[in-house]
Design an enzyme around this catalytic site. Structure first.
Site, PDB file in Angstrom:
ATOM      1  N   CYS A 253       4.770 -98.254 -88.488  1.00  0.00           N
ATOM      2  CA  CYS A 253       6.100 -97.135 -88.277  1.00  0.00           C
ATOM      3  C   CYS A 253       5.769 -95.993 -89.310  1.00  0.00           C
ATOM      4  O   CYS A 253       5.650 -96.288 -90.232  1.00  0.00           O
ATOM      5  CB  CYS A 253       7.364 -98.139 -88.552  1.00  0.00           C
ATOM      6  SG  CYS A 253       8.677 -97.163 -88.368  1.00  0.00           S
TER       7      CYS A 253
ATOM      8  N   HIS B 294      10.681-101.436 -80.212  1.00  0.00           N
ATOM      9  CA  HIS B 294      10.522-100.782 -81.688  1.00  0.00           C
ATOM     10  C   HIS B 294      11.266 -99.605 -81.825  1.00  0.00           C
ATOM     11  O   HIS B 294      12.230 -99.557 -82.797  1.00  0.00           O
ATOM     12  CB  HIS B 294       9.270-100.595 -82.014  1.00  0.00           C
ATOM     13  CG  HIS B 294       8.626-100.055 -83.198  1.00  0.00           C
ATOM     14  ND1 HIS B 294       8.076-100.428 -84.217  1.00  0.00           N
ATOM     15  CD2 HIS B 294       9.172 -98.465 -83.819  1.00  0.00           C
ATOM     16  CE1 HIS B 294       8.011 -99.970 -85.276  1.00  0.00           C
ATOM     17  NE2 HIS B 294       8.557 -98.554 -85.114  1.00  0.00           N
ATOM     18  N   GLU B 295      11.218 -98.486 -80.913  1.00  0.00           N
ATOM     19  CA  GLU B 295      11.828 -97.404 -80.929  1.00  0.00           C
ATOM     20  C   GLU B 295      13.451 -97.694 -80.526  1.00  0.00           C
ATOM     21  O   GLU B 295      14.326 -97.178 -81.475  1.00  0.00           O
ATOM     22  CB  GLU B 295      11.377 -96.514 -79.737  1.00  0.00           C
ATOM     23  CG  GLU B 295       9.842 -95.754 -80.148  1.00  0.00           C
ATOM     24  CD  GLU B 295       9.539 -95.566 -81.522  1.00  0.00           C
ATOM     25  OE1 GLU B 295      10.400 -95.112 -82.062  1.00  0.00           O
ATOM     26  OE2 GLU B 295       8.502 -95.724 -82.018  1.00  0.00           O
TER      27      GLU B 295
ATOM     28  N   HIS C  27      15.079 -98.493 -83.757  1.00  0.00           N
ATOM     29  CA  HIS C  27      15.629 -97.643 -84.730  1.00  0.00           C
ATOM     30  C   HIS C  27      17.021 -96.900 -84.473  1.00  0.00           C
ATOM     31  O   HIS C  27      17.826 -96.566 -85.212  1.00  0.00           O
ATOM     32  CB  HIS C  27      14.741 -96.299 -84.456  1.00  0.00           C
ATOM     33  CG  HIS C  27      13.349 -96.640 -85.114  1.00  0.00           C
ATOM     34  ND1 HIS C  27      13.316 -96.810 -86.709  1.00  0.00           N
ATOM     35  CD2 HIS C  27      11.980 -96.532 -84.846  1.00  0.00           C
ATOM     36  CE1 HIS C  27      12.013 -96.832 -87.026  1.00  0.00           C
ATOM     37  NE2 HIS C  27      11.304 -96.689 -86.176  1.00  0.00           N
TER      38      HIS C  27
HETATM   39 NI    NI Z   1       9.157 -97.072 -86.070  1.00  0.00          NI
END
Ligand code: NI
Length: 182
Positions: A99, A141-142, A145
């Site tokens: 990341c 993953h995104e 966030h």
């Molecule tokens: Ni990331």
């Protein structure tokens, strides 16, 4: 267009849920995405979420390299505003992630293997897709966030969190992908 500063783990903007975007076609969102694309290109990553550039809005961009999809086509750079995700079965897989907000580190993270996701693009069109494996991993993953979650918080075994460079001495476990590549 501009290259933006990327927030690193510990910054409060990465710890709180981002706010929904009222109008994906609004000039400030189009401008934000242009800057995110510049920032991602400069950093050399494959995905970026708005909180990583200190903007707490539900906007993410990502691409999947051709060699990371089963058909070899990859996924073209995609912009998703106000995305939602649902898993399509119970299966999870362990795979290496990195990341831009956690520089130098890599970790093996369990993720849903098969998901459906949707969101809006900058023209206000609905984007709806199914995704598997690495494509599904990148989207999760995104999306995380936007929920204030970084990948180490998803790890079941923190002994699999490492500096990517050190793994040249040997991997602690077999998992999908290449440590630190993303
Ligand atoms: Ni990331």
């Amino acid at each position: 267009m501009a290259i933006l500063k990327i927030a690193r783990m510990g910054h409060p903007v990465l710890r709180r849920p981002a706010e929904p975007v009222e109008d994906p076609t609004a000039p400030e969102i189009v401008h934000l995405v242009a800057d995110m694309l510049d920032t991602l290109a400069d950093a050399g990553g494959i995905g970026l979420a708005a909180p990583q550039v200190h903007v707490p809005k539900r906007v993410m961009i990502f691409t999947v390299p051709p060699h990371r999809t089963a058909d070899g086509d990859g996924v073209a750079m995609t912009v998703l505003v106000n995305p939602v995700i649902e898993p399509l079965d119970e299966a999870k897989a362990l795979g290496w992630e990195a990341c831009l907000s956690v520089p130098g580190l890599t970790g093996a993270v369990p993720r849903w293997s098969h998901i459906r996701y949707r969101g809006h693009d900058l023209q206000g069109n609905l984007v709806a897709r199914e995704a598997r494996d690495f494509h599904a991993r990148v989207v999760q993953h995104e999306f995380d966030h936007l929920e204030g979650i970084l990948y180490p918080m998803r790890m079941a075994d923190l002994s699999l969190l490492a500096f990517a460079e050190e793994l040249k001495h040997g991997l602690p476990i077999e998992a999908d992908g290449t440590p630190g590549e993303d």
